[in-house]
Design an enzyme around this catalytic site. Structure first.
Site, PDB file in Angstrom:
ATOM      1  N   ASP A   6       0.993  -1.304   0.083  1.00 36.21           N
ATOM      2  CA  ASP A   6       0.116  -0.124   0.015  1.00 36.21           C
ATOM      3  C   ASP A   6       0.780   1.121  -0.126  1.00 36.21           C
ATOM      4  O   ASP A   6       1.743   1.453   0.692  1.00 36.21           O
ATOM      5  CB  ASP A   6      -0.853   0.000   1.114  1.00 36.21           C
ATOM      6  CG  ASP A   6      -1.972  -1.046   1.226  1.00 36.21           C
ATOM      7  OD1 ASP A   6      -2.666  -1.242   2.174  1.00 36.21           O
ATOM      8  OD2 ASP A   6      -1.997  -1.809   0.257  1.00 36.21           O
ATOM      9  N   GLU A  52     -13.645  -4.977  -1.369  1.00 30.55           N
ATOM     10  CA  GLU A  52     -13.328  -4.869  -0.010  1.00 30.55           C
ATOM     11  C   GLU A  52     -14.626  -4.794   0.661  1.00 30.55           C
ATOM     12  O   GLU A  52     -15.472  -3.972   0.427  1.00 30.55           O
ATOM     13  CB  GLU A  52     -12.385  -3.609   0.224  1.00 30.55           C
ATOM     14  CG  GLU A  52     -11.136  -3.241  -0.392  1.00 30.55           C
ATOM     15  CD  GLU A  52     -10.626  -2.069  -0.523  1.00 30.55           C
ATOM     16  OE1 GLU A  52     -11.487  -1.112  -0.634  1.00 30.55           O
ATOM     17  OE2 GLU A  52      -9.613  -1.891  -0.750  1.00 30.55           O
TER      18      GLU A  52
END
Lengths: 276, 210, 404
Positions: free
Chosen positions: A10, A129
């Site tokens: 990330d 997600e």
């Protein structure tokens, strides 16, 4: 069938960041250093996720992708805030093999068809997600910020029908916690999804992986915290003073993620499969 | 002028091929310029995406002609993934489309059943490659079982003449052609530029060859 | 023509050139002195630096924070704790809080790192969110603390909250009052003279004054016959109008100075002794008490983990937007910019995107609870907008001078 071990990196601006439940942007180091390390250790693929792209509505990681392509010869999946053909092209041109979309797919499902038409199914990964609300798995968009009325399985099936090549399925409840993947979710996914999918969120031990393989058949496992925290890069000085660098300055441990290497993970999986 | 031209028809990850070549020290360029291509010692035809779209774009830029002419010169042509498939006679992807026809055979979709009797056709990941012959660049393909190559495709080539097959691989137990060689043409279904140092050895060999 | 400004707000709107805060932001005024016209209120001070740019007090205070020697501060803390630590493991300090990331961090580190024996004390939110309540339980059950929660008389709570909305457009006042007084009150009753809060008000309100280790008693203790206000109404009048006894509202009022003197009570900020990084407090709370953020973005801002246990808190920030022209995103961004987690440009983008977002997730619940119609509430909002901040257009209300 091999199960790919895919470090998930990330990124905010120039830093690798890692949150919990998709919240918090604690800086852990230079993403390229981590990528180099994982390449050396035998990673099968890399995921680069610009985690503030949907927040500021622009994707900023083509440069990192380019730099990575120069000496890391691994397949790369790149995403974060991508919502148009031009952006896809730009990122593919920088060396990414595949891109992933999430929020933009939920907002404009036709984008899936568009991307597939232009670049082929194999170029597109759809990222989902989700949170577990009393056994119901509901999708979120905007990096966990916004609720949607879509449930995981129906939405996943729709994206596959529209041509998505593979899915990246992230348990928000488990992300960053090291508490293993949501096994109720993996069970349900295995039951209803018959195309390749990568599981992501909370995987931090061989036991976690064993549990997942007992009830599902992912084509890949995306792993974050346990790898990053065990490879802390203290060369942060290159990045300047931006971002939440307090943790890395202190050089402390976090959660005592047990040391585990990519090699160990692969051996474990191979043993498990051959004994199955 | 560059030694290697990577044919740019705007499909696939050309940049990584270029990076791999530069990494091993080859003078390469991503180009659709017909003169540049003609004067190269070798051309690489990469590609990811759909066969009909690929052929359409090649024709638009007159690259199909350029490749055919290059073939006449007997200089080295390397195909990767979709690039390999286009070299063949035709493909059944989204209808029937003719390819460049430099190699005889057809491109077909995977249509296999997995353990649960579900249809599978997308081959993505690392697979072992079984070498059938090693008389070309493919001589540096890995011989050890745990050294694998990276594949990402749903269609595969079925050559008319299996003697051009240089390696095979398996998808849900079904064998398919993973690389071919015929005279000056050599092609790979997997991505050498994405297959770690094992894949890089193919590019290294190319440098030696040049 | 001189523009009329409400509540003695500074006429010219100025933004800090370092963070994003506005000079319209009120500094701490004890709520029990809060009158509708905000008499006596101060607002965030701006000073000019050598280049002529405005810097707010909070940024100036933060700059001082960077030069602090944290090792010596920790030594000071150890000395203080050594003086109070109970050898028998009996309660030796009070940590007020609700199980949010800051109270988890403060209580946990005092207990498990520094060997203290905190009694946690909670003034519950006006309206618990379910995930907020779960975090509260996790704090106690997983973090491992004894806790006293003071469940207020619901009728009084509702009355005060309703009145403070009508008189001050301040739905959160009853909570703020109660939360600030519960610590000292329990400390008095249990005879525990040491109270710890997390960060200091300097982070938010009255920066320069509050850089010390202890909270100025001005904010939590009063003279015997001091004239006090609740919901903007003098206490005596409030009691008379609504037929209340002193005991009914005493829990909202601060302790008296004489009680403070005899008990030798001290209220300290842990943030003075230990470097406080709010985002790191979040990670700490997750790690040690399985704290979970809100399962969706907080309306009005970009985050999910700050102050998420009271439905009324979201509305509270909305009313600051109405009254002073800055909302929750401004508040959160300013703090993150000071901590160098965000650049100023990023902060401005976030403010543009989220500040002042209408809190429709919970507002109906709240208005229903208070028996106030949405129409009445909107009329109240309009009444409280200052003309030097807002202009009315055909599309609705517009900020005259937003930061973006």
């Amino acid at each position: 069938m091999n199960i790919r071990i895919i470090p998930k990196i990330d990124i905010k601006k120039f830093n690798l960041v890692k949150g919990v439940h998709l919240e918090g942007l604690r800086v852990l180091g230079d993403p390229k250093n981590f990528a180099d390390q994982y390449y050396r250790e035998g990673a099968d693929e890399l995921i680069y996720h610009d985690v503030v792209a949907s927040l500021y509505q622009q994707n900023n990681i083509s440069d990192l992708v380019k730099r990575t392509s120069k000496n890391i010869f691994l397949p790369m999946v790149v995403g974060g805030g991508i919502d148009g053909i031009e952006q896809v092209e730009k990122i593919l041109k920088s060396g990414a093999d595949r891109i992933f979309i999430n929020s933009s797919a939920i907002d404009k499902p036709n984008l899936i068809d568009d991307i597939v038409k232009h670049f082929g199914s194999s170029t597109l990964v759809v990222s989902i997600e989700f949170v577990n609300i009393d056994g119901k798995f509901m999708c979120r968009k905007d990096f966990g910020r916004e609720e949607t009325d879509k449930n995981l399985i129906d939405w996943a099936k729709e994206t596959l029908d529209r041509g998505a090549g593979e899915l990246l399925l992230t348990s928000i409840d488990r992300d960053g916690t090291g508490s293993g993947y949501d096994l109720r979710a993996s069970e349900k996914i295995a039951k209803y999804i018959k195309s390749p999918y990568i599981l992501n969120g909370g995987i931090s031990s061989l036991k976690d992986i064993g549990d997942i393989l007992d009830n599902s058949h992912p084509s890949g496992l995306a792993i974050g915290s346990v790898l990053h925290y065990n490879n802390l890069d203290s060369l942060f000085s290159k990045m300047g003073e931006e971002g939440n660098i307090d943790f890395i300055k202190k050089k402390t441990n976090y959660k005592n993620f047990k040391k585990i290497t990519i090699k160990q993970i692969k051996e474990f999986i191979e043993n498990k499969i051959s004994h199955a | 002028m560059h030694d290697v031209s990577i044919i740019d028809y705007k499909m696939g990850n050309l940049y990584s091929v270029d990076c791999a070549l530069k990494y091993v020290g080859v003078k390469s360029i991503i180009t659709d310029d017909l003169t540049e291509i003609k004067n190269s010692k070798c051309i690489i035809l990469p590609g990811v995406g759909a066969f009909p779209e690929a052929m359409k774009r090649l024709k638009e830029k007159k690259l199909d002609q350029a490749i055919k002419e290059f073939n006449e010169s007997k200089k080295l042509i390397i195909g990767i993934c979709l690039g390999m498939q286009i070299l063949f006679s035709k493909s059944h992807e989204n209808g029937t489309t003719n390819g460049l026809g430099l190699l005889k055979g057809e491109v077909k979709k995977f249509d296999v059943l997995d353990k649960e009797k579900q249809k599978q056709s997308f081959n993505v990941g690392w697979r072992t490659v079984e070498i059938k012959s090693n008389n070309g660049l493919n001589c540096c393909m890995p011989k050890k079982k745990d050294e694998q190559m990276y594949f990402i495709h749903s269609y595969h080539v079925v050559p008319e003449d299996y003697s051009i097959q240089t390696s095979t691989s398996k998808f849900f137990g079904n064998e398919f052609t993973s690389s071919v060689k015929k005279n000056n043409i050599e092609a790979f279904q997997f991505h050498p530029e994405k297959s770690r140092k094992e894949g890089l050895t193919i590019y290294k060999k190319l440098k030696e060859f040049l | 023509m001189k523009l009329k400004t409400k509540y003695n707000l500074p006429e010219e709107i100025i933004y800090c050139s370092r963070c994003v805060m506005t000079n319209q932001r009120p500094s701490s005024l004890p709520e029990y002195f809060h009158k509708p016209d905000r008499e006596g209120a101060h607002y965030l001070n701006m000073e000019k630096d050598s280049k002529g740019n405005y810097i707010c007090e909070a940024c100036i205070a933060h700059e001082r924070k960077i030069k602090i020697n944290w090792k010596s501060r920790e030594k000071e803390l150890l000395k203080l704790l050594d003086n109070h630590r109970s050898k028998k493991g009996e309660y030796d300090c009070i940590v007020p809080g609700s199980g949010g990331k800051d109270s988890v961090y403060a209580s946990h580190i005092l207990k498990y790192k520094y060997g203290m024996n905190p009694l946690t004390v909670t003034w519950p939110p006006i309206m618990y969110t379910d995930y907020g309540y779960k975090n509260f339980k996790n704090w106690i059950d997983i973090g491992g603390f004894d806790n006293i929660s003071f469940n207020q008389n619901g009728r009084i709570k509702k009355l005060l909250t309703k009145l403070s909305v009508e008189n001050l457009l301040h739905p959160f006042q009853s909570f703020v009052l109660g939360q600030k007084s519960i610590g000292p009150k329990i400390a008095l009753k249990y005879k525990i003279p040491l109270i710890f809060y997390g960060e200091s008000e300097a982070e938010y309100g009255n920066p320069i004054k509050e850089l010390s280790s202890q909270r100025d008693t001005y904010y939590w203790s009063v003279k015997k016959n001091e004239k006090l206000y609740l919901a903007g109404i003098p206490v005596k009048k409030l009691m008379k109008d609504h037929n209340l006894k002193l005991g009914d509202i005493d829990s909202y009022l601060p302790i008296k100075n004489e009680d403070l003197k005899t008990s030798k009570m001290e209220v300290h900020y842990l943030g003075y002794y230990l470097k406080w990084v709010p985002q790191e407090a979040y990670y700490y709370a997750v790690e040690h008490a399985k704290f979970k953020p809100r399962p969706f973005r907080t309306q009005g801002t970009y985050q999910k983990y700050n102050s998420i246990d009271d439905k009324v808190d979201d509305l509270h920030y909305y009313t600051t937007y109405i009254k002073f022209g800055y909302g929750r995103a401004s508040h959160d961004a300013a703090q993150e910019i000071r901590n160098k987690h965000l650049s100023r440009d990023e902060g401005i983008k976030l403010i543009k995107r989220f500040d002042g977002e209408y809190p429709d997730k919970y507002i109906n619940d709240i208005l229903q609870y208070l028996d106030i119609s949405e129409e009445k509430f909107n009329k109240l909002c309009d009444k409280f907008r200052s003309p030097h901040i807002w202009r009315k257009t055909s599309n609705g209300w517009e900020l005259k001078k937003p930061i973006y």
